[in-house]
Write an enzyme that holds these catalytic residues in place. Structure first.
Site, PDB file in Angstrom:
ATOM      1  N   GLU A  23       3.201  -7.563  13.178  1.00  0.00           N
ATOM      2  CA  GLU A  23       2.484  -6.267  14.032  1.00  0.00           C
ATOM      3  C   GLU A  23       2.285  -6.823  14.667  1.00  0.00           C
ATOM      4  O   GLU A  23       1.526  -7.810  15.633  1.00  0.00           O
ATOM      5  CB  GLU A  23       1.911  -5.907  12.838  1.00  0.00           C
TER       6      GLU A  23
ATOM      7  N   ASP B  62       0.857  -0.428   5.712  1.00  0.00           N
ATOM      8  CA  ASP B  62      -1.002  -1.230   5.783  1.00  0.00           C
ATOM      9  C   ASP B  62      -2.099   0.106   4.526  1.00  0.00           C
ATOM     10  O   ASP B  62      -2.993  -1.425   4.388  1.00  0.00           O
ATOM     11  CB  ASP B  62      -0.968  -0.778   7.042  1.00  0.00           C
TER      12      ASP B  62
ATOM     13  N   HIS C  29      -1.926  12.406   2.221  1.00  0.00           N
ATOM     14  CA  HIS C  29      -2.559  11.642   3.221  1.00  0.00           C
ATOM     15  C   HIS C  29      -0.954  12.034   4.798  1.00  0.00           C
ATOM     16  O   HIS C  29      -0.950  11.372   5.155  1.00  0.00           O
ATOM     17  CB  HIS C  29      -1.793  10.339   2.789  1.00  0.00           C
TER      18      HIS C  29
END
Length: 510
Positions: A272, A156, A92
């Protein structure tokens, strides 16, 4: 050709590496498994999530056990011309950090379904879970939830490997209270660059333990991590509030993260923030009937700041969670009539990005270049950053495509003995430009990223990059600052031939 010419030595080195690789490939008795030179395997290991950098390895190792990995690395380390080695989970990374040009990529995912691997095992007393470094966090969540338990710190996006996030830091809206994922590890099994398989913890081989956490894969490959568990909540209250003024937005965020005691039952569990720059940036959280008036707000102010908070509840606290939230929200400066609330299960909230991913995949918009920029910004510079970057560069260029996150963290929740480098101030912000682009225009987004970095440099904002890749060794030295000497010493200790994670280009030339 003269025997002392550079070309001569280059040819000799290439031949030596080729012979060494042929020996490694054939030596299955020592390795237990041979690296594959299958073209499809090499093609798959030549790019990452970012789809910007392409860098082909010589081969890909598909291990069946951590011992396979250790044997391979040990044999490679002892060879006369060893190859660089990169451990790859779901890759990723966005700038080739998990790639190994002309080296060997270790496909860690191949361990996930093998009975010889660590798997996911909860302790008898339920206080921790032992997890293979190749396991995905979504699978960790699903397994632990069956016992009513869960880790407390997340990212997340959950379709990432445990070893991958622990090699960086692992941050999300829980970080202000529980620290990053690297602050929530009891113990690890790590294979060093020499091929040694070492169990490490704060009290055992502690140098390796702290080196690996946030160490960008430079010191070893994580094959097992022991993660603490706590009772999992049943559900969450999920709220978003909108602001037109950045000062009010940041002040409220900082107030909310000031209640950060892990044992405080009244504190929030997640904080957030993000920027809304156009109606197209509204996600399904906001009721469709409210999109027009939110869109009008964005048109009026150019930028609307969205503060996102979550409070957990279980069967005992369900009746009091609304009262606790009302007390926490009292005195906040969000725009009247722009508070939105919903209930969700704990799993649905943590796995919220998956629905967006599946939607983008269905439209062919997931496997595209991702010219991301992630920064840690000290509190002292965040107002200048808002004025010069959000209101300046971002609005002027008007190209932002993807989430733009901004939220604060508490430095005391990080352990400075770990390799991860963060700003010196007690409160610092993470800012994430999570762009998705086309294959023909990613450079436009990258140009904006460079403009952001140049603004910070000229303005004297001492940022730290996250999920980073610098161009020169001097840049890396500046990044690590006072930690650089320790970082170098640990590299010499655990990977003295500089073989691991070459795609970071810290010790290997780009």
């Amino acid at each position: 050709m003269a025997a002392d010419s550079p070309a001569y030595f280059t040819i000799i080195m290439l031949l030596s590496r080729l012979l060494a690789f042929m020996g490694i490939s054939k030596n299955t008795d020592v390795l237990g498994v041979a690296p594959s030179r299958d073209p499809s395997a090499i093609a798959s290991a030549s790019q990452d999530f970012g789809l910007i950098v392409k860098s082909a390895p010589q081969a890909v190792l598909f291990p069946s056990s951590p011992q396979d990995v250790a044997s391979f690395i040990q044999s490679n380390y002892n060879s006369s011309a060893p190859f660089t080695v990169a451990a790859r989970g779901l890759s990723h990374s966005v700038r080739g950090q998990a790639l190994a040009k002309n080296g060997v990529v270790v496909d860690m995912i191949s361990l996930s379904s093998n009975p010889q691997g660590t798997g996911i095992r909860i302790s008898g007393d339920g206080t921790y879970v032992d997890v293979g470094g190749e396991q995905l966090w979504i699978d960790v969540l699903n397994v632990t939830m069956r016992s009513g338990l869960a880790p407390v710190s997340w990212t997340d996006y959950l379709y990432l490997t445990v070893g991958g996030t622990l090699s960086n830091a692992g941050i999300s809206g829980q970080t202000f209270r529980f620290g990053p994922q690297i602050s929530n590890v009891y113990e690890m099994d790590v294979i060093t660059g020499k091929g040694d398989l070492v169990t490490c913890s704060p009290n055992q081989s502690s140098d390796l333990f702290y080196a690996v956490l946030g160490g960008l894969g430079q010191f070893g490959i994580i094959t097992r991590a022991r993660i603490p568990l706590e009772p999992a909540p049943k559900g969450v209250k999920w709220i978003r509030m909108l602001y037109s003024d950045f000062s009010a937005f940041s002040k409220d965020q900082e107030f909310l993260i000031s209640k950060n005691d892990r044992t405080d039952k009244t504190a929030l569990n997640y904080v957030e923030g993000s920027l809304l720059l156009s109606q197209a940036s509204l996600d399904p959280f906001f009721p469709p009937e409210d999109h027009p008036r939110i869109g009008a707000l964005i048109t009026k102010f150019g930028i609307v700041y969205s503060l996102e908070i979550v409070k957990h509840y279980d069967d005992q606290s369900k009746s009091t969670v609304d009262k606790d939230l009302q007390q926490l929200l009292k005195g906040l400066s969000y725009l009247p009539d722009f508070l939105f609330e919903k209930d969700a299960t704990y799993v649905d909230f943590l796995n919220r990005v998956r629905a967006e991913e599946l939607f983008l995949r269905s439209k062919g918009l997931w496997e595209v270049p991702h010219p991301w920029l992630n920064l840690f910004i000290p509190k002292s510079g965040i107002t200048r950053f808002n004025d010069g970057v959000f209101k300046g560069i971002v609005l002027q260029r008007n190209i932002t495509s993807g989430p733009l996150l901004v939220y604060p963290m508490n430095r005391k929740k990080w352990d400075d003995r770990m390799s991860a480098s963060i700003p010196d101030e007690e409160i610092f912000y993470t800012v994430g430009f999570l762009h998705a682009s086309g294959f023909d225009n990613w450079q436009t987004y990258d140009d904006q990223n460079q403009a952001v970095l140049q603004f910070c440099q000229k303005s004297g904002i001492e940022i730290k990059q996250y999920l980073l890749q610098y161009a020169t060794k001097e840049d890396w030295i500046r990044h690590f600052g006072s930690k650089w000497n320790t970082f170098q010493q640990r590299k010499q200790q655990f990977d003295p031939k500089f073989l691991l994670s070459p795609g970071q280009y810290i010790f290997n030339n780009n």
